[in-house]
Structures are given as C-alpha cells and as structure tokens.
Design a protein around this motif. Structure first.
Motif, PDB file in Angstrom:
ATOM      1  N   GLY A  38      52.025  37.603  52.947  1.00  0.00           N
ATOM      2  CA  GLY A  38      52.289  36.199  53.284  1.00  0.00           C
ATOM      3  C   GLY A  38      53.469  36.043  54.234  1.00  0.00           C
ATOM      4  O   GLY A  38      53.428  35.214  55.153  1.00  0.00           O
ATOM      5  N   ASP A  39      54.511  36.863  54.032  1.00  0.00           N
ATOM      6  CA  ASP A  39      55.691  36.738  54.895  1.00  0.00           C
ATOM      7  C   ASP A  39      55.352  37.186  56.323  1.00  0.00           C
ATOM      8  O   ASP A  39      55.797  36.584  57.298  1.00  0.00           O
ATOM      9  CB  ASP A  39      56.849  37.589  54.360  1.00  0.00           C
ATOM     10  N   ALA A  40      54.552  38.258  56.410  1.00  0.00           N
ATOM     11  CA  ALA A  40      54.159  38.763  57.739  1.00  0.00           C
ATOM     12  C   ALA A  40      53.353  37.681  58.468  1.00  0.00           C
ATOM     13  O   ALA A  40      53.538  37.453  59.672  1.00  0.00           O
ATOM     14  CB  ALA A  40      53.332  40.043  57.589  1.00  0.00           C
ATOM     15  N   TYR A  41      52.478  37.017  57.736  1.00  0.00           N
ATOM     16  CA  TYR A  41      51.670  35.951  58.337  1.00  0.00           C
ATOM     17  C   TYR A  41      52.585  34.822  58.830  1.00  0.00           C
ATOM     18  O   TYR A  41      52.461  34.356  59.961  1.00  0.00           O
ATOM     19  CB  TYR A  41      50.651  35.420  57.318  1.00  0.00           C
ATOM     20  N   ALA A  42      53.525  34.409  57.953  1.00  0.00           N
ATOM     21  CA  ALA A  42      54.426  33.302  58.314  1.00  0.00           C
ATOM     22  C   ALA A  42      55.273  33.675  59.545  1.00  0.00           C
ATOM     23  O   ALA A  42      55.533  32.819  60.410  1.00  0.00           O
ATOM     24  CB  ALA A  42      55.319  32.941  57.130  1.00  0.00           C
ATOM     25  N   ARG A  43      55.662  34.947  59.646  1.00  0.00           N
ATOM     26  CA  ARG A  43      56.444  35.392  60.815  1.00  0.00           C
ATOM     27  C   ARG A  43      55.615  35.286  62.091  1.00  0.00           C
ATOM     28  O   ARG A  43      56.072  34.867  63.130  1.00  0.00           O
ATOM     29  CB  ARG A  43      56.880  36.856  60.621  1.00  0.00           C
ATOM     30  N   TRP A  44      54.358  35.695  61.961  1.00  0.00           N
ATOM     31  CA  TRP A  44      53.434  35.646  63.104  1.00  0.00           C
ATOM     32  C   TRP A  44      53.322  34.215  63.626  1.00  0.00           C
ATOM     33  O   TRP A  44      53.370  33.959  64.826  1.00  0.00           O
ATOM     34  CB  TRP A  44      52.071  36.183  62.627  1.00  0.00           C
ATOM     35  N   ILE A  45      53.237  33.289  62.689  1.00  0.00           N
ATOM     36  CA  ILE A  45      53.158  31.867  63.072  1.00  0.00           C
ATOM     37  C   ILE A  45      54.493  31.424  63.683  1.00  0.00           C
ATOM     38  O   ILE A  45      54.521  30.775  64.736  1.00  0.00           O
ATOM     39  CB  ILE A  45      52.835  30.985  61.830  1.00  0.00           C
ATOM     40  N   ALA A  46      55.596  31.800  63.023  1.00  0.00           N
ATOM     41  CA  ALA A  46      56.922  31.361  63.507  1.00  0.00           C
ATOM     42  C   ALA A  46      57.166  31.863  64.932  1.00  0.00           C
ATOM     43  O   ALA A  46      57.833  31.193  65.731  1.00  0.00           O
ATOM     44  CB  ALA A  46      58.007  31.869  62.562  1.00  0.00           C
ATOM     45  N   GLU A  47      56.608  33.027  65.263  1.00  0.00           N
ATOM     46  CA  GLU A  47      56.784  33.569  66.622  1.00  0.00           C
ATOM     47  C   GLU A  47      55.860  32.899  67.642  1.00  0.00           C
ATOM     48  O   GLU A  47      55.894  33.224  68.825  1.00  0.00           O
ATOM     49  CB  GLU A  47      56.520  35.080  66.614  1.00  0.00           C
ATOM     50  N   GLY A  48      54.997  32.018  67.145  1.00  0.00           N
ATOM     51  CA  GLY A  48      54.118  31.275  68.048  1.00  0.00           C
ATOM     52  C   GLY A  48      52.920  32.067  68.542  1.00  0.00           C
ATOM     53  O   GLY A  48      52.226  31.646  69.480  1.00  0.00           O
ATOM     54  N   MET A  49      52.642  33.212  67.897  1.00  0.00           N
ATOM     55  CA  MET A  49      51.562  34.099  68.378  1.00  0.00           C
ATOM     56  C   MET A  49      50.166  33.472  68.234  1.00  0.00           C
ATOM     57  O   MET A  49      49.201  33.973  68.778  1.00  0.00           O
ATOM     58  CB  MET A  49      51.566  35.409  67.579  1.00  0.00           C
ATOM     59  N   HIS A  50      50.066  32.415  67.453  1.00  0.00           N
ATOM     60  CA  HIS A  50      48.764  31.774  67.228  1.00  0.00           C
ATOM     61  C   HIS A  50      48.423  30.807  68.361  1.00  0.00           C
ATOM     62  O   HIS A  50      47.323  30.253  68.386  1.00  0.00           O
ATOM     63  CB  HIS A  50      48.773  31.023  65.894  1.00  0.00           C
ATOM     64  N   GLY A  51      49.378  30.576  69.270  1.00  0.00           N
ATOM     65  CA  GLY A  51      49.105  29.694  70.413  1.00  0.00           C
ATOM     66  C   GLY A  51      48.781  28.276  69.966  1.00  0.00           C
ATOM     67  O   GLY A  51      49.507  27.696  69.155  1.00  0.00           O
ATOM     68  N   GLU A  52      47.640  27.754  70.464  1.00  0.00           N
ATOM     69  CA  GLU A  52      47.273  26.362  70.152  1.00  0.00           C
ATOM     70  C   GLU A  52      46.369  26.244  68.924  1.00  0.00           C
ATOM     71  O   GLU A  52      45.815  25.175  68.679  1.00  0.00           O
ATOM     72  CB  GLU A  52      46.579  25.740  71.361  1.00  0.00           C
ATOM     73  N   MET A  53      46.205  27.334  68.148  1.00  0.00           N
ATOM     74  CA  MET A  53      45.345  27.236  66.956  1.00  0.00           C
ATOM     75  C   MET A  53      46.162  26.602  65.823  1.00  0.00           C
ATOM     76  O   MET A  53      46.565  27.269  64.859  1.00  0.00           O
ATOM     77  CB  MET A  53      44.812  28.618  66.569  1.00  0.00           C
ATOM     78  N   ALA A  54      46.372  25.293  65.953  1.00  0.00           N
ATOM     79  CA  ALA A  54      47.286  24.579  65.051  1.00  0.00           C
ATOM     80  C   ALA A  54      46.834  24.665  63.593  1.00  0.00           C
ATOM     81  O   ALA A  54      47.657  24.644  62.682  1.00  0.00           O
ATOM     82  CB  ALA A  54      47.389  23.129  65.489  1.00  0.00           C
ATOM     83  N   TYR A  55      45.521  24.784  63.378  1.00  0.00           N
ATOM     84  CA  TYR A  55      45.025  24.826  61.991  1.00  0.00           C
ATOM     85  C   TYR A  55      45.580  26.029  61.228  1.00  0.00           C
ATOM     86  O   TYR A  55      45.632  26.021  60.008  1.00  0.00           O
ATOM     87  CB  TYR A  55      43.492  24.833  61.972  1.00  0.00           C
TER      88      TYR A  55
END
Ligand code: B12
Ligand code: SF4
Ligand code: SF4
Length: 388
Positions: A38-55
């Motif tokens: 879960g923390d790795a996932y949250a970091r990935w999001i915090a780094e903005g790696m998901h781009g415009e996939m806001a969901y």
C-alpha cells in the motif's frame, strides 16, 4: 442448495474446477488482508506517475486498494482468475510496416471486461447456490483492487520488471479478475520467486523510457505518463510533442515489453473466440482509418475496448503514426483530417503534415492557418510550418 460439511480445501477445489470449466485458465485463492504494498502504491501516486488517471488517486480509492475490506465490507478471501488472450499476428509483416497501425493484442476483438465480469458473477452465484452462502463482489480491471498483488498472493505469478504479472511457462498475456468474498477458503501459497533474474530486455526495449527498473525494495517501477498504452488510450488531450516520434505505428496500446519477454515464448493461442482479431484490426491501413467517420467508428468498434478512446482519441493516434511514417502518400488523408470538427484531430494532423514536410503538406497547413480559430491547433500548425 449449499452442500454441507465440505472442508475448506474441498470448497476451493470445487471452485477451481468450476472456474476452469468456465474458461479461466488459471485460478488461485488468497486471503483478502491488507496490501503489503500500500505504501509503494501511495508513493507512486504521490510522485504523479499515474498522470491524468485521477480515479487511481482518489483518497477513497487509495484506501480501498490498501484494504480490500474497505471496498467490500467483510471481505476475507479473494478468488483470483486469469484468462489467456494471446493470438499471434495474422500477418507477421505488420509491425515492420509503417503504413499500417498496430493495435495491442488485448484490444483486437471483444472487450474482456464484459466477458470476464459476466462469468465471474456467474461463478459467484454458483458458489452461493452450490457450495456455501457467500456475499461479495467481482472485479475486472476497473475496481479499486490491486489485482496483480492479489494474483501474486494467490500463487499465480511474479511481478516482472515490465510490471506485468507473469506466470512461469505461460507468460503474461493474461487478463486478471477477482471475486472478493466474505468467507474463508483454503489458500494457495503466495508466489515467492522473481524469475526475471538478470534480464532487463523489457526496460531496454521500451521506446519511451517508461520502465524504470526495480526500486530498492524490488518493486518494478513505471512512469505511466510515458507509457504508450497510457498515451494512446487513457490520455484525453494532446500527446506531448516530444513523445510522439517514439510511438511509431502503435495506435492503440502497446505490447513491446511483453513481446520481448522470454517468458512469452511459452504463450499459446487463446481458445476464446472472442479474443481472435476482428476483421481489419490486425494491421489496419493508417490512411484508411484517418478519415473514419463517427458512424464507421461506432459500427466498427461495437463491444470493442477501442471505443474507450473515442473517435477523436483514435484518430489522434493514427495521425501521430502517419507523421512517424512520414510518407507523402498520407498527405491527402491528413489534409482532410486538418478540417475535422475535433481540434484534437486537427492539431495532430497538423503535426503529422509538418513531419512529412512536402510542398503539398505545407500548402494544406497554410490553407488551414487562414481559417483556424483554436489556439492550440494554431500552435501545432505553426510548429508544422517550422514557425513554432
Ligand atoms: C492503471 C493501469 C494501467 C496503467 C499503468 C500501468 C502500471 N504498470 O501501473 C497503463 C495505462 C499504463 C496500463 C497499461 C497496460 N495495462 Co493496465 N492496468 C492498470 C490497472 C487499472 C491498475 C494498475 C495499478 O494499480 N498500477 C499502479 C502500480 C503501482 O500497481 P501494480 O502495477 O499493481 O504494482 C504492484 C507492484 O509494484 C507491487 N510492489 C510494490 N512494492 C513491491 C515490492 C516488491 C519486492 C515486489 C515484488 C512488488 C512490489 O505492488 C504494486 C501494487 O500492487 C490494472 C488493473 C488493476 N485494478 O490492478 C490494469 C492491468 C495491470 N493492466 C493490464 C494490461 C493487460 C495492460 C497492458 C498490457 C495493455 C496494453 N497492451 O496496452 C499495458 C501494459 C503496460 C505495462 N507494462 O504495465 C492487466 C495486466 C495483466 C497482467 N498479466 O499483469 C491488468 C491487471 C488489467 C486486468 N484486469 O487484466 N495499465
Ligand atoms: S507498454 Fe510499451 S510503452 Fe508501456 S512500458 Fe511497455 S514497452 Fe514501454
Ligand atoms: S523481459 Fe526480462 S526483465 Fe522484463 S519482465 Fe520479462 S524476464 Fe523480466
């Protein structure tokens, strides 16, 4: 009526057998406890790696991914299934022919979401009527579920350096699906080994540099904002100019990091008829598709994953591929697209004409420049004419 007095192992065995009869080639069972990553996932999001996939980034969606019981209250187990979709290219010349587009294998026919979800719901109903009373929910791709983690926890495979869930001797051309249930089951051993070894073929082959290798903890990392799959499917607006030349003729999704993976040498053709390439989707002519009308788009992609990009997204991608081909043969189709009602299509057609750069291409650009009102399209025209 639910059968009485079956052991947990017998229940799992019968579900596995039923799931296989329904066409799921691999089935595993995992406890639905909190995510270990879960923390790795949250970091990935915090780094903005998901781009415009806001969901992917919504606070509630992150919390659900961390803890399946937040998504499905009372969830205790996960039935994880995989369905093979590989089919070889009907015409092996297509990938090397820049006048034709490459559609990712998963998108060459029926939308797997519908097909798998229907079967998973039927499987859950069957468990409920034949084995034990259960409540739960089926997910295929779109739910707030870390599907690859659950699959690896259910013993199905490991996280390749290309981020795919890979099954030993079966490869990665497998869709995943999950049912979260409120009952305990007998679980499979989690998949423990990383079979990538020293290979990094996928990282070197990725044309846009989206694959970043493994981090210190061993997690495979990807910057989705650079992935062709994201750029050609998920991104709604313009494709960043600097990335366009790297996309080649991939017009919907990308399989490169799977094609180079040695484990996919073991891929066998899917027995699902719904995943056989539809007429015209295995290497379409880019010129023909560039002038596709909305009516043609709707008819051709009924029930197909491609409808997700909408006509404007697909034609944006086709224009980029034509620009990368760079052939004067494409000028008439692009000149028509330069007057499309969608600015997104006009802007990318302008870029492509600029890449072709012949007098006819420049003439088309100058003609449009006189009437174009949209500021971004005007910018693309200026770039195409070498004035941007
Ligand atoms: C968002 C998304 C995308 C994004 C981002 C992809 C990515 N790599 O994250 C984009 C649009 C780029 C994409 C592309 C594709 N996708 Co997609 N996508 C998803 C989706 C909806 C969410 C993935 C996600 O949460 N990513 C965020 C990352 C951080 O999470 P993760 O990939 O699960 O990574 C885990 C590991 O890093 C691990 N981890 C963390 N720390 C550690 C430490 C160690 C030691 C280890 C080992 C692991 C580990 O935990 C993470 C969380 O579980 C899933 C469906 C789902 N609900 O899960 C489908 C899914 C992953 N996609 C799928 C497919 C088929 C594709 C494409 C092949 C389509 C195509 N041909 O174009 C490409 C493949 C590109 C690639 N190399 O990944 C399949 C993959 C099946 C499989 N065998 O793996 C899925 C599972 C959909 C499905 N139901 O079948 N996708
Ligand atoms: S799908 Fe294509 S662009 Fe995306 S990571 Fe794999 S090789 Fe790179
Ligand atoms: S190409 Fe090599 S490094 Fe990449 S996922 Fe396959 S085995 Fe692992």
């Amino acid at each position: 009526m639910p059968t009485q007095a079956l052991s947990l192992q017998q229940v799992s065995d019968r579900i596995r057998q039923k799931a296989r009869e329904m066409g799921f080639g691999a089935v595993g069972f995992a406890p639905a406890h909190a995510s270990a990553y879960g923390d790795a996932y949250a970091r990935w999001i915090a780094e903005g790696m998901h781009g415009e996939m806001a969901y992917l980034a919504r606070e509630d969606a992150v919390a659900k991914r961390r803890e399946p019981a937040v998504l499905v209250p009372g969830a205790r187990s996960a039935v994880v299934v995989a369905m093979e979709y590989f089919n070889a290219d009907a015409d092996p010349a297509v990938p090397g022919d820049p006048s034709r587009g490459i559609v990712a294998r998963y998108a060459r026919n029926h939308d797997y979401h519908d097909l798998m979800k229907e079967r998973l719901i039927a499987l859950q109903d069957w468990i409920n009527t034949e084995l034990l009373p259960v409540r739960g929910r089926a997910y295929v791709d779109t739910g707030a579920v870390l599907e690859r983690e659950l699959a690896s926890r259910a013993g199905l495979g490991w996280f390749g350096r290309n981020t795919m869930l890979i099954q030993p001797r079966r490869g990665s051309y497998w869709f995943l699906g999950t049912i979260l249930l409120d009952a305990e089951l007998a679980y499979d051993a989690p998949f423990a080994r990383d079979h990538c070894g020293t290979c990094a073929a996928c990282v070197s082959a990725c044309p846009t540099g989206a694959l970043l290798g493994r981090d210190e903890a061993g997690a495979p990392r990807m910057d989705a904002r650079r992935c062709i799959s994201y750029l050609t499917i998920e991104l709604r607006g313009p494709i960043p100019r600097d990335l366009r030349p790297m996309i080649g003729n991939r017009i919907y999704g990308c399989d490169i990091c799977q094609e180079v993976c040695p484990w996919n040498r073991f891929a066998t053709p899917s027995s699902e008829e719904a995943f056989l390439a539809r007429e015209g989707l295995d290497g379409p002519s880019l010129i023909e598709w560039m002038t596709m009308t909305q009516e043609e788009f709707s008819a051709r992609f009924k029930g197909s994953p491609i409808k997700r990009a909408k006509r404007r997204g697909l034609l944006r991608n086709v224009a980029v591929a034509l620009g990368n081909w760079g052939s004067p043969e494409a000028v008439p189709a692009l000149a028509i697209a330069l007057h499309d009602e969608e600015p997104l299509v006009r802007g990318h057609a302008a870029w492509a004409l600029g890449r072709i750069g012949t007098e006819a291409a420049r003439q088309a650009l100058r003609g449009r420049e006189e009437v174009e009102q949209d500021a971004w399209v005007r910018e693309e025209i200026a770039v195409g004419l070498g004035e941007g």
